[in-house]
Enzyme design. Structure first.
Site, PDB file in Angstrom:
ATOM      1  N   CYS A   1      14.197  10.082   5.769  1.00 31.02           N
ATOM      2  CA  CYS A   1      14.281   9.503   7.115  1.00 31.02           C
ATOM      3  C   CYS A   1      15.690   9.625   7.670  1.00 31.02           C
ATOM      4  O   CYS A   1      15.895   9.869   8.846  1.00 31.02           O
ATOM      5  CB  CYS A   1      13.837   8.050   7.096  1.00 31.02           C
ATOM      6  SG  CYS A   1      14.409   7.122   5.668  1.00 31.02           S
TER       7      CYS A   1
ATOM      8  N   GLU B   1      11.974  15.116  14.724  1.00 29.60           N
ATOM      9  CA  GLU B   1      12.122  15.122  13.272  1.00 29.60           C
ATOM     10  C   GLU B   1      11.271  16.240  12.675  1.00 29.60           C
ATOM     11  O   GLU B   1      10.065  16.293  12.902  1.00 29.60           O
ATOM     12  CB  GLU B   1      11.654  13.764  12.737  1.00 29.60           C
ATOM     13  CG  GLU B   1      11.890  13.580  11.267  1.00 29.60           C
ATOM     14  CD  GLU B   1      11.630  12.133  10.826  1.00 29.60           C
ATOM     15  OE1 GLU B   1      12.585  11.448  10.449  1.00 29.60           O
ATOM     16  OE2 GLU B   1      10.468  11.693  10.874  1.00 29.60           O
TER      17      GLU B   1
ATOM     18  N   GLU C   1      10.821   1.137  10.075  1.00 25.48           N
ATOM     19  CA  GLU C   1      11.853   2.156   9.875  1.00 25.48           C
ATOM     20  C   GLU C   1      11.166   3.496  10.073  1.00 25.48           C
ATOM     21  O   GLU C   1      10.312   3.888   9.283  1.00 25.48           O
ATOM     22  CB  GLU C   1      12.449   2.004   8.469  1.00 25.48           C
ATOM     23  CG  GLU C   1      13.763   2.727   8.326  1.00 25.48           C
ATOM     24  CD  GLU C   1      13.576   4.123   7.817  1.00 25.48           C
ATOM     25  OE1 GLU C   1      13.358   5.020   8.675  1.00 25.48           O
ATOM     26  OE2 GLU C   1      13.636   4.330   6.605  1.00 25.48           O
TER      27      GLU C   1
ATOM     28  N   GLY D   1       7.879   5.077   7.984  1.00 26.57           N
ATOM     29  CA  GLY D   1       7.051   6.266   8.186  1.00 26.57           C
ATOM     30  C   GLY D   1       7.222   6.809   9.587  1.00 26.57           C
ATOM     31  O   GLY D   1       8.297   6.696  10.178  1.00 26.57           O
ATOM     32  N   SER D   2       6.148   7.367  10.148  1.00 27.53           N
ATOM     33  CA  SER D   2       6.251   8.049  11.443  1.00 27.53           C
ATOM     34  C   SER D   2       6.191   7.049  12.600  1.00 27.53           C
ATOM     35  O   SER D   2       5.571   5.990  12.486  1.00 27.53           O
ATOM     36  CB  SER D   2       5.103   9.050  11.578  1.00 27.53           C
ATOM     37  OG  SER D   2       3.867   8.365  11.554  1.00 27.53           O
TER      38      SER D   2
ATOM     39  N   GLY E   1       3.838   3.773  13.032  1.00 21.76           N
ATOM     40  CA  GLY E   1       4.571   2.521  13.260  1.00 21.76           C
ATOM     41  C   GLY E   1       4.018   1.767  14.459  1.00 21.76           C
ATOM     42  O   GLY E   1       3.841   0.546  14.420  1.00 21.76           O
TER      43      GLY E   1
ATOM     44  N   LYS F   1       0.856  -1.189   0.000  1.00 22.43           N
ATOM     45  CA  LYS F   1       0.000   0.000   0.000  1.00 22.43           C
ATOM     46  C   LYS F   1       0.891   1.238   0.000  1.00 22.43           C
ATOM     47  O   LYS F   1       1.532   1.571   0.987  1.00 22.43           O
ATOM     48  CB  LYS F   1      -0.923   0.059   1.213  1.00 22.43           C
ATOM     49  CG  LYS F   1      -2.016   1.107   0.972  1.00 22.43           C
ATOM     50  CD  LYS F   1      -2.587   1.741   2.196  1.00 22.43           C
ATOM     51  CE  LYS F   1      -1.752   2.805   2.822  1.00 22.43           C
ATOM     52  NZ  LYS F   1      -1.622   4.045   2.022  1.00 22.43           N
TER      53      LYS F   1
HETATM   54  P1  NAI Z   1       2.593   8.215   8.146  1.00 23.88           P
HETATM   55  O1  NAI Z   1       3.608   7.425   8.875  1.00 23.88           O
HETATM   56  O2  NAI Z   1       1.259   8.347   8.810  1.00 23.88           O
HETATM   57  O3  NAI Z   1       2.352   7.604   6.668  1.00 23.88           O
HETATM   58  C1  NAI Z   1       3.159   6.665   6.043  1.00 23.88           C
HETATM   59  C2  NAI Z   1       2.332   5.534   5.443  1.00 23.88           C
HETATM   60  O4  NAI Z   1       1.567   4.906   6.464  1.00 23.88           O
HETATM   61  C3  NAI Z   1       1.333   5.958   4.365  1.00 23.88           C
HETATM   62  O5  NAI Z   1       1.270   4.950   3.371  1.00 23.88           O
HETATM   63  C4  NAI Z   1       0.028   5.997   5.127  1.00 23.88           C
HETATM   64  O6  NAI Z   1      -1.102   5.823   4.303  1.00 23.88           O
HETATM   65  C5  NAI Z   1       0.187   4.828   6.059  1.00 23.88           C
HETATM   66  N1  NAI Z   1      -0.647   4.864   7.270  1.00 23.88           N
HETATM   67  C6  NAI Z   1      -1.089   5.955   7.963  1.00 23.88           C
HETATM   68  N2  NAI Z   1      -1.834   5.582   9.017  1.00 23.88           N
HETATM   69  C7  NAI Z   1      -1.884   4.234   9.007  1.00 23.88           C
HETATM   70  C8  NAI Z   1      -2.486   3.249   9.859  1.00 23.88           C
HETATM   71  N3  NAI Z   1      -3.186   3.585  10.931  1.00 23.88           N
HETATM   72  N4  NAI Z   1      -2.291   1.952   9.558  1.00 23.88           N
HETATM   73  C9  NAI Z   1      -1.553   1.571   8.490  1.00 23.88           C
HETATM   74  N5  NAI Z   1      -0.973   2.454   7.650  1.00 23.88           N
HETATM   75  C10 NAI Z   1      -1.129   3.766   7.909  1.00 23.88           C
HETATM   76  O7  NAI Z   1       3.251   9.636   7.858  1.00 23.88           O
HETATM   77  P2  NAI Z   1       2.615  11.036   7.439  1.00 23.88           P
HETATM   78  O8  NAI Z   1       1.407  11.312   8.255  1.00 23.88           O
HETATM   79  O9  NAI Z   1       2.446  11.085   5.978  1.00 23.88           O
HETATM   80  O10 NAI Z   1       3.798  12.053   7.858  1.00 23.88           O
HETATM   81  C11 NAI Z   1       3.931  12.517   9.196  1.00 23.88           C
HETATM   82  C12 NAI Z   1       5.386  12.536   9.628  1.00 23.88           C
HETATM   83  O11 NAI Z   1       5.911  11.220   9.580  1.00 23.88           O
HETATM   84  C13 NAI Z   1       6.325  13.350   8.776  1.00 23.88           C
HETATM   85  O12 NAI Z   1       6.309  14.704   9.122  1.00 23.88           O
HETATM   86  C14 NAI Z   1       7.650  12.699   9.067  1.00 23.88           C
HETATM   87  O13 NAI Z   1       8.226  13.243  10.237  1.00 23.88           O
HETATM   88  C15 NAI Z   1       7.293  11.261   9.297  1.00 23.88           C
HETATM   89  N6  NAI Z   1       7.575  10.427   8.103  1.00 23.88           N
HETATM   90  C16 NAI Z   1       8.731   9.704   8.091  1.00 23.88           C
HETATM   91  C17 NAI Z   1       9.078   8.959   6.976  1.00 23.88           C
HETATM   92  C18 NAI Z   1      10.345   8.177   6.937  1.00 23.88           C
HETATM   93  O14 NAI Z   1      10.889   7.949   5.858  1.00 23.88           O
HETATM   94  N7  NAI Z   1      10.839   7.700   8.057  1.00 23.88           N
HETATM   95  C19 NAI Z   1       8.247   8.954   5.773  1.00 23.88           C
HETATM   96  C20 NAI Z   1       7.018   9.711   5.898  1.00 23.88           C
HETATM   97  C21 NAI Z   1       6.726  10.432   7.023  1.00 23.88           C
END
Ligand code: NAI
Ligand code: MG
Length: 491
Positions: A294, A393, A260, A238-239, A243, A185
């Site tokens: 990240c 971050e 990660e 992701g966040s 996570g 996804k």
């Molecule tokens: P997020 O971690 O919520 O989104 C990343 C992925 O997780 C997307 O595919 C999203 O649809 C999915 N997701 C969201 N909620 C979910 C749930 N409950 N269950 C399963 N999957 C879910 O990140 P977001 O809200 O886009 O960004 C927020 C912050 O996260 C950013 O400001 C940044 O600090 C951090 N982030 C870190 C990343 C990294 O590479 N470590 C990448 C993206 C965001």
């Protein structure tokens, strides 16, 4: 790279997801608008899937794992399919780079770099598929004991929006090399290249149901996927908050996860460092992908004796940085969405209110559309290591400077956040290089260099809140498989 292509690619296309080898819409028919952060305008759409769509995709992956030709395919054949996919990525590289940069707002040059890394991931794991094997173990008299490395089964990849091509490739490369089937996804903000890669996987000849993609919001499709009882293993980038939600959902089924979760990665500059060599690397480590990386080097720790010299050199470069549309290919593009820009703006304002000085600001190009999500890079002198700007971050083009007194102080500050993903050490003192590399808590340490996101051969992952499990390199093949021990009693 044709500017025209990166501005018009996929215009008006209603993308479909890929389930069981077929292009399908969501059952509800609901769609999500796809927009380019460069101008905030909608140019395509993707299906908005929910739990029922996820269920179909997981069942397709389950059938492909349990009953399909994939399970009996020799490792060398799986490897060939991955290598073929890498070749198709290369062949379609111009289109993929244009699509990625239009969808995410990153400069086309960065999109091209992502395509090159993606090709390498599929090549690397294509070559690795038949080179990982078990052991024979000395056991009791009359017995032979050996280990086999077996796939988990159905692996889920939940992918973020910052490097969709690359992060998909590191998950899919390792998972498919080991013989798992996959349901991916991508993020709702950047799903297009994931759909294209799944189409290319079909073209490469992967059997149906091996590589499935469902698109949709995290709270719907993502949550349903991570808690689905027929899934065997979940990987996520992701966040930390998301996570934790994913780990809890997987825990309901007692399944394993690789997480990660980003970082606040320090780069430590000692007074004896080659400062001229360090400065451009320090800037690139945060400016790459607009700081939405990240492994971004988001804190620079500087020994007091050279603090002013390093800060001035960084300020000079920061003042010259320009953000603009992806196809203008400037130092950086736009941020992914208004929410992310609001987060970055808020964190920098809070830092200013807390007394931190903005040492330099880059600019936004005069031709950049007002409707784009641009943020002018900021270099900040942090007043205190405890402030959010020095601890959390930002995920934007914001570099925080901190001064330190000696080696012990540097290590204390470096390890003084909840994260532990990457670190950089700048010193000519060989013994100090080894000492600090051992004491800093980070999954990757670079000495006199920095590789934000680079090095597909290099194991990568975090300590503490940066997550657990390792991706990239051969290490990922162990995370993407399980050991089976077989014991023969031959008397
Ligand atoms: P997020 O971690 O919520 O989104 C990343 C992925 O997780 C997307 O595919 C999203 O649809 C999915 N997701 C969201 N909620 C979910 C749930 N409950 N269950 C399963 N999957 C879910 O990140 P977001 O809200 O886009 O960004 C927020 C912050 O996260 C950013 O400001 C940044 O600090 C951090 N982030 C870190 C990343 C990294 O590479 N470590 C990448 C993206 C965001
Ligand atoms: Mg987009």
């Amino acid at each position: 790279m044709g500017t025209h292509l990166s501005r018009t690619i996929a215009e008006g296309r209603a993308f479909t997801q890929l389930v069981g080898g077929r292009a399908v819409d969501s059952l509800s028919g609901e769609r999500i608008d796809v927009l380019s952060p460069s101008d905030g305008k909608v140019f395509a759409s993707i299906p908005a899937s929910g739990a029922a769509d996820v269920d179909l995709a997981v069942r397709a992956a389950r059938r492909a794992f349990d009953d399909g030709p994939w399970a009996r395919m020799p490792a060398v054949e799986r490897g060939r399919l991955l290598t073929k996919l890498g070749q198709l990525v290369e062949k379609n590289g111009t289109e993929l780079a244009a699509l990625e940069s239009r969808d995410t707002g990153k400069p086309v040059r960065q999109g091209r770099a992502d395509v090159n890394a993606t090709t390498r991931y599929y090549e690397f794991y294509g070559g690795a598929a038949d080179k990982i094997h078990g052991d024979t173990i000395p056991f009791l008299d009359g017995y032979t004991a050996l280990t086999l490395r077996e796939p988990h089964g159905v692996v889920v990849g939940i992918i973020p929006w910052n490097y969709p091509l690359q992060i998909l490739a590191r998950v899919a490369g390792a998972a498919l090399a080991m013989g798992n089937t996959l349901v991916v996804k991508p993020a709702e903000d950047a799903s297009l290249t994931t759909i294209r890669i799944a189409e290319l996987a079909l073209e490469a000849g992967f059997p149906e149901g091996v590589f499935n993609v469902v698109t949709g919001y995290g709270r719907d499709a993502g949550a349903a996927l991570s808690g689905h009882p027929l899934v065997d293993y979940v990987t996520f980038t992701g966040s930390p908050a998301t996570g934790a939600a994913i780990q809890k959902a997987a825990a309901e089924n007692n399944r394993g996860v690789t997480l990660e979760l980003g970082g606040k990665s320090p780069q430590i500059v000692f007074a004896d460092a080659d400062i001229d060599a360090a400065v451009p690397v320090l800037v690139n480590a945060i400016i790459q992908n607009g700081g939405q990386t990240c492994s971004a080097g988001s804190r620079v720790l500087i020994e007091r004796a050279v603090y002013d010299e390093v800060a001035e050199a960084l300020a000079e470069r920061f003042s010259a940085l320009v953000a603009g549309p992806h196809d203008a290919d400037l130092d950086l593009g736009s941020l992914i969405n208004p929410r992310q820009r609001q987060k970055v703006t808020g964190m920098v304002s809070d830092a200013e209110r807390a007394g931190c000085e903005i040492l330099a600001r880059g600019s936004i190009h005069a031709d950049a559309p007002e409707s784009g999500f641009y943020y002018a890079p900021a270099l900040i002198a942090a007043k205190d290591t405890k402030l959010a700007i020095a601890q959390e971050e930002v995920f934007g083009p914001v570099l925080t400077l901190l001064a330190f007194d000696d080696e012990a102080d540097a290590i204390g500050i470096a390890n003084g956040t909840e994260y532990g993903l990457v670190a950089g050490i700048w010193t000519r003192d060989g013994a100090r290089q080894h000492r600090v590399a051992k004491r800093v808590r980070a999954g990757q340490v670079f000495v006199n260099g920095y590789g934000a996101g680079g090095g597909i051969e290099l194991p990568f992952g975090g300590f503490k809140r940066s997550g657990h499990g390792r991706e990239k390199g051969f290490e990922a093949l162990y995370d993407m498989s399980a050991t089976k021990t077989v014991v023969f009693n031959h008397g």
